[in-house]
Scaffold this motif. Structure first.
Motif, PDB file in Angstrom:
ATOM      1  N   MET A   1      47.714  41.128  33.978  1.00  0.00           N
ATOM      2  CA  MET A   1      48.569  40.367  34.854  1.00  0.00           C
ATOM      3  C   MET A   1      49.981  40.964  34.771  1.00  0.00           C
ATOM      4  O   MET A   1      50.456  41.221  33.671  1.00  0.00           O
ATOM      5  CB  MET A   1      48.564  38.885  34.421  1.00  0.00           C
ATOM      6  CG  MET A   1      49.399  38.002  35.283  1.00  0.00           C
ATOM      7  SD  MET A   1      49.423  36.227  34.837  1.00  0.00           S
ATOM      8  CE  MET A   1      47.730  35.781  34.756  1.00  0.00           C
ATOM      9  N   PRO A   2      50.631  41.143  35.905  1.00  0.00           N
ATOM     10  CA  PRO A   2      51.998  41.670  35.875  1.00  0.00           C
ATOM     11  C   PRO A   2      52.927  40.747  35.081  1.00  0.00           C
ATOM     12  O   PRO A   2      52.722  39.532  35.034  1.00  0.00           O
ATOM     13  CB  PRO A   2      52.401  41.698  37.355  1.00  0.00           C
ATOM     14  CG  PRO A   2      51.123  41.637  38.126  1.00  0.00           C
ATOM     15  CD  PRO A   2      50.133  40.943  37.264  1.00  0.00           C
ATOM     16  N   ALA A   3      53.947  41.332  34.477  1.00  0.00           N
ATOM     17  CA  ALA A   3      54.854  40.570  33.605  1.00  0.00           C
ATOM     18  C   ALA A   3      55.538  39.425  34.347  1.00  0.00           C
ATOM     19  O   ALA A   3      55.652  38.316  33.821  1.00  0.00           O
ATOM     20  CB  ALA A   3      55.895  41.506  32.998  1.00  0.00           C
ATOM     21  N   ARG A  92      33.136  32.498  35.887  1.00  0.00           N
ATOM     22  CA  ARG A  92      34.320  33.032  36.562  1.00  0.00           C
ATOM     23  C   ARG A  92      34.198  32.848  38.078  1.00  0.00           C
ATOM     24  O   ARG A  92      35.146  32.469  38.749  1.00  0.00           O
ATOM     25  CB  ARG A  92      34.486  34.508  36.214  1.00  0.00           C
ATOM     26  CG  ARG A  92      35.736  35.128  36.787  1.00  0.00           C
ATOM     27  CD  ARG A  92      35.922  36.548  36.229  1.00  0.00           C
ATOM     28  NE  ARG A  92      37.182  37.096  36.644  1.00  0.00           N
ATOM     29  CZ  ARG A  92      37.350  37.817  37.748  1.00  0.00           C
ATOM     30  NH1 ARG A  92      36.318  38.080  38.521  1.00  0.00           N
ATOM     31  NH2 ARG A  92      38.544  38.286  38.063  1.00  0.00           N
ATOM     32  N   ARG A  93      33.021  33.115  38.612  1.00  0.00           N
ATOM     33  CA  ARG A  93      32.793  32.932  40.055  1.00  0.00           C
ATOM     34  C   ARG A  93      33.000  31.472  40.454  1.00  0.00           C
ATOM     35  O   ARG A  93      33.559  31.186  41.518  1.00  0.00           O
ATOM     36  CB  ARG A  93      31.401  33.401  40.434  1.00  0.00           C
ATOM     37  CG  ARG A  93      31.254  34.898  40.414  1.00  0.00           C
ATOM     38  CD  ARG A  93      29.850  35.317  40.729  1.00  0.00           C
ATOM     39  NE  ARG A  93      29.736  36.770  40.641  1.00  0.00           N
ATOM     40  CZ  ARG A  93      28.591  37.415  40.517  1.00  0.00           C
ATOM     41  NH1 ARG A  93      27.448  36.744  40.482  1.00  0.00           N
ATOM     42  NH2 ARG A  93      28.578  38.727  40.439  1.00  0.00           N
ATOM     43  N   MET A  94      32.526  30.560  39.612  1.00  0.00           N
ATOM     44  CA  MET A  94      32.739  29.136  39.898  1.00  0.00           C
ATOM     45  C   MET A  94      34.231  28.812  39.931  1.00  0.00           C
ATOM     46  O   MET A  94      34.690  28.074  40.800  1.00  0.00           O
ATOM     47  CB  MET A  94      32.023  28.265  38.862  1.00  0.00           C
ATOM     48  CG  MET A  94      30.537  28.159  39.061  1.00  0.00           C
ATOM     49  SD  MET A  94      29.746  27.088  37.830  1.00  0.00           S
ATOM     50  CE  MET A  94      30.477  25.525  38.220  1.00  0.00           C
ATOM     51  N   ASP A  95      34.972  29.358  38.974  1.00  0.00           N
ATOM     52  CA  ASP A  95      36.420  29.136  38.941  1.00  0.00           C
ATOM     53  C   ASP A  95      37.099  29.712  40.170  1.00  0.00           C
ATOM     54  O   ASP A  95      38.044  29.119  40.702  1.00  0.00           O
ATOM     55  CB  ASP A  95      37.032  29.742  37.675  1.00  0.00           C
ATOM     56  CG  ASP A  95      36.714  28.947  36.427  1.00  0.00           C
ATOM     57  OD1 ASP A  95      36.315  27.772  36.553  1.00  0.00           O
ATOM     58  OD2 ASP A  95      36.867  29.504  35.320  1.00  0.00           O
ATOM     59  N   LEU A  96      36.635  30.857  40.621  1.00  0.00           N
ATOM     60  CA  LEU A  96      37.225  31.483  41.801  1.00  0.00           C
ATOM     61  C   LEU A  96      36.980  30.670  43.067  1.00  0.00           C
ATOM     62  O   LEU A  96      37.710  30.809  44.051  1.00  0.00           O
ATOM     63  CB  LEU A  96      36.694  32.909  41.977  1.00  0.00           C
ATOM     64  CG  LEU A  96      37.193  33.924  40.951  1.00  0.00           C
ATOM     65  CD1 LEU A  96      36.442  35.242  41.084  1.00  0.00           C
ATOM     66  CD2 LEU A  96      38.698  34.135  41.067  1.00  0.00           C
ATOM     67  N   LEU A 154      47.090  27.064  41.183  1.00  0.00           N
ATOM     68  CA  LEU A 154      47.400  28.442  41.546  1.00  0.00           C
ATOM     69  C   LEU A 154      47.555  29.316  40.299  1.00  0.00           C
ATOM     70  O   LEU A 154      47.052  30.435  40.238  1.00  0.00           O
ATOM     71  CB  LEU A 154      48.673  28.490  42.395  1.00  0.00           C
ATOM     72  CG  LEU A 154      49.132  29.864  42.866  1.00  0.00           C
ATOM     73  CD1 LEU A 154      48.067  30.520  43.732  1.00  0.00           C
ATOM     74  CD2 LEU A 154      50.449  29.741  43.614  1.00  0.00           C
ATOM     75  N   VAL A 155      48.223  28.761  39.303  1.00  0.00           N
ATOM     76  CA  VAL A 155      48.402  29.472  38.026  1.00  0.00           C
ATOM     77  C   VAL A 155      47.047  29.747  37.376  1.00  0.00           C
ATOM     78  O   VAL A 155      46.780  30.861  36.914  1.00  0.00           O
ATOM     79  CB  VAL A 155      49.305  28.636  37.091  1.00  0.00           C
ATOM     80  CG1 VAL A 155      49.170  29.059  35.649  1.00  0.00           C
ATOM     81  CG2 VAL A 155      50.754  28.726  37.546  1.00  0.00           C
ATOM     82  N   GLU A 156      46.206  28.731  37.331  1.00  0.00           N
ATOM     83  CA  GLU A 156      44.890  28.904  36.709  1.00  0.00           C
ATOM     84  C   GLU A 156      44.037  29.898  37.503  1.00  0.00           C
ATOM     85  O   GLU A 156      43.288  30.679  36.922  1.00  0.00           O
ATOM     86  CB  GLU A 156      44.175  27.561  36.570  1.00  0.00           C
ATOM     87  CG  GLU A 156      44.899  26.547  35.720  1.00  0.00           C
ATOM     88  CD  GLU A 156      45.203  27.012  34.306  1.00  0.00           C
ATOM     89  OE1 GLU A 156      44.380  27.741  33.709  1.00  0.00           O
ATOM     90  OE2 GLU A 156      46.281  26.647  33.789  1.00  0.00           O
ATOM     91  N   ILE A 161      41.744  35.449  37.949  1.00  0.00           N
ATOM     92  CA  ILE A 161      41.711  36.746  38.631  1.00  0.00           C
ATOM     93  C   ILE A 161      42.053  37.878  37.668  1.00  0.00           C
ATOM     94  O   ILE A 161      41.386  38.906  37.646  1.00  0.00           O
ATOM     95  CB  ILE A 161      42.668  36.756  39.837  1.00  0.00           C
ATOM     96  CG1 ILE A 161      42.097  35.880  40.950  1.00  0.00           C
ATOM     97  CG2 ILE A 161      42.907  38.169  40.349  1.00  0.00           C
ATOM     98  CD1 ILE A 161      43.027  35.679  42.115  1.00  0.00           C
ATOM     99  N   TRP A 162      43.092  37.701  36.853  1.00  0.00           N
ATOM    100  CA  TRP A 162      43.544  38.775  35.974  1.00  0.00           C
ATOM    101  C   TRP A 162      42.903  38.755  34.587  1.00  0.00           C
ATOM    102  O   TRP A 162      43.205  39.581  33.757  1.00  0.00           O
ATOM    103  CB  TRP A 162      45.073  38.750  35.846  1.00  0.00           C
ATOM    104  CG  TRP A 162      45.701  39.544  36.948  1.00  0.00           C
ATOM    105  CD1 TRP A 162      45.849  40.892  36.981  1.00  0.00           C
ATOM    106  CD2 TRP A 162      46.247  39.052  38.161  1.00  0.00           C
ATOM    107  NE1 TRP A 162      46.460  41.265  38.145  1.00  0.00           N
ATOM    108  CE2 TRP A 162      46.719  40.160  38.894  1.00  0.00           C
ATOM    109  CE3 TRP A 162      46.389  37.782  38.717  1.00  0.00           C
ATOM    110  CZ2 TRP A 162      47.319  40.035  40.125  1.00  0.00           C
ATOM    111  CZ3 TRP A 162      46.979  37.664  39.953  1.00  0.00           C
ATOM    112  CH2 TRP A 162      47.432  38.775  40.641  1.00  0.00           C
ATOM    113  N   ARG A 163      42.017  37.811  34.370  1.00  0.00           N
ATOM    114  CA  ARG A 163      41.356  37.720  33.070  1.00  0.00           C
ATOM    115  C   ARG A 163      40.311  38.822  32.951  1.00  0.00           C
ATOM    116  O   ARG A 163      39.556  39.073  33.890  1.00  0.00           O
ATOM    117  CB  ARG A 163      40.691  36.343  32.941  1.00  0.00           C
ATOM    118  CG  ARG A 163      39.932  36.151  31.657  1.00  0.00           C
ATOM    119  CD  ARG A 163      39.461  34.726  31.491  1.00  0.00           C
ATOM    120  NE  ARG A 163      38.488  34.370  32.514  1.00  0.00           N
ATOM    121  CZ  ARG A 163      38.272  33.128  32.923  1.00  0.00           C
ATOM    122  NH1 ARG A 163      38.950  32.133  32.417  1.00  0.00           N
ATOM    123  NH2 ARG A 163      37.375  32.870  33.842  1.00  0.00           N
TER     124      ARG A 163
END
Length: 177
Positions: A1-3, A92-96, A154-156, A161-163
């Protein structure tokens, strides 16, 4: 994830955690008020006109404003029986899928609750009970909570996505405390 995104996601979570810790103190008001009401109603046969209404007006914001941080902690009701049986890829797909649905729900509720809260503020709406307190703070808690929940979702979503595949939900426990 970008800084910059990592800093933004941490800031949103810290804000929601601070609001969560503040709203917990609403129960420090509700519990004694309800105790007072019960004692006066059943011991002295003299119920109050304000205690139950105050408890309701405080419990709504307590419930709503605690939700965004609870989303971060993964404390909401979910289908854990199904989720536990899935591998990390399917989780992860469920979270997406789930986080955009949560964001859509929050956006719709925000769209409808913001005008109602603004109207309550503008007209100094009261409950029209014998006590007659203003109810705009309770109504304002709904759009505020929806903005906070939308941001946390949105944060989650960004975290998912970046996990990397090996991280899973372990990162949630670390950030939670």
């Amino acid at each position: 994830m970008p800084a910059w995104l990592s800093a933004a996601t941490s800031a949103v979570t810290r804000l929601n955690r601070a609001i969560f810790h503040l709203t917990v103190w609403l129960m420090a008001i509700v519990v004694p008020v309800m105790l007072y009401e019960v004692v006066w109603r059943y011991v002295f046969n003299s119920p109050t006109v304000w205690a139950m209404e105050l408890a309701v007006l405080l419990f709504g914001p307590y419930f709503l404003l605690g939700g965004p941080y609870l989303l971060h902690l993964r404390g909401h009701v979910s289908l854990d029986l199904v989720r536990q049986r899935l591998d990390a890829t399917w989780q992860r797909r469920m979270d997406l899928v789930n986080f955009p649905v949560i964001m859509l729900f929050c956006a719709i509720l925000l769209y409808f609750s913001a005008p109602a809260a603004w109207s309550a503020w503008e007209y100094r709406e009261t409950s029209f009970s014998a006590w007659n307190p203003p109810i705009w703070p309770a109504k304002a808690a709904v759009p505020l909570a929806m903005v906070l929940m939308l941001l946390q979702a949105l944060v989650e979503y960004c975290r998912v996505i970046w996990r990397t595949d090996g991280e899973g939900d372990a990162g949630v426990a670390e950030v939670a405390h």
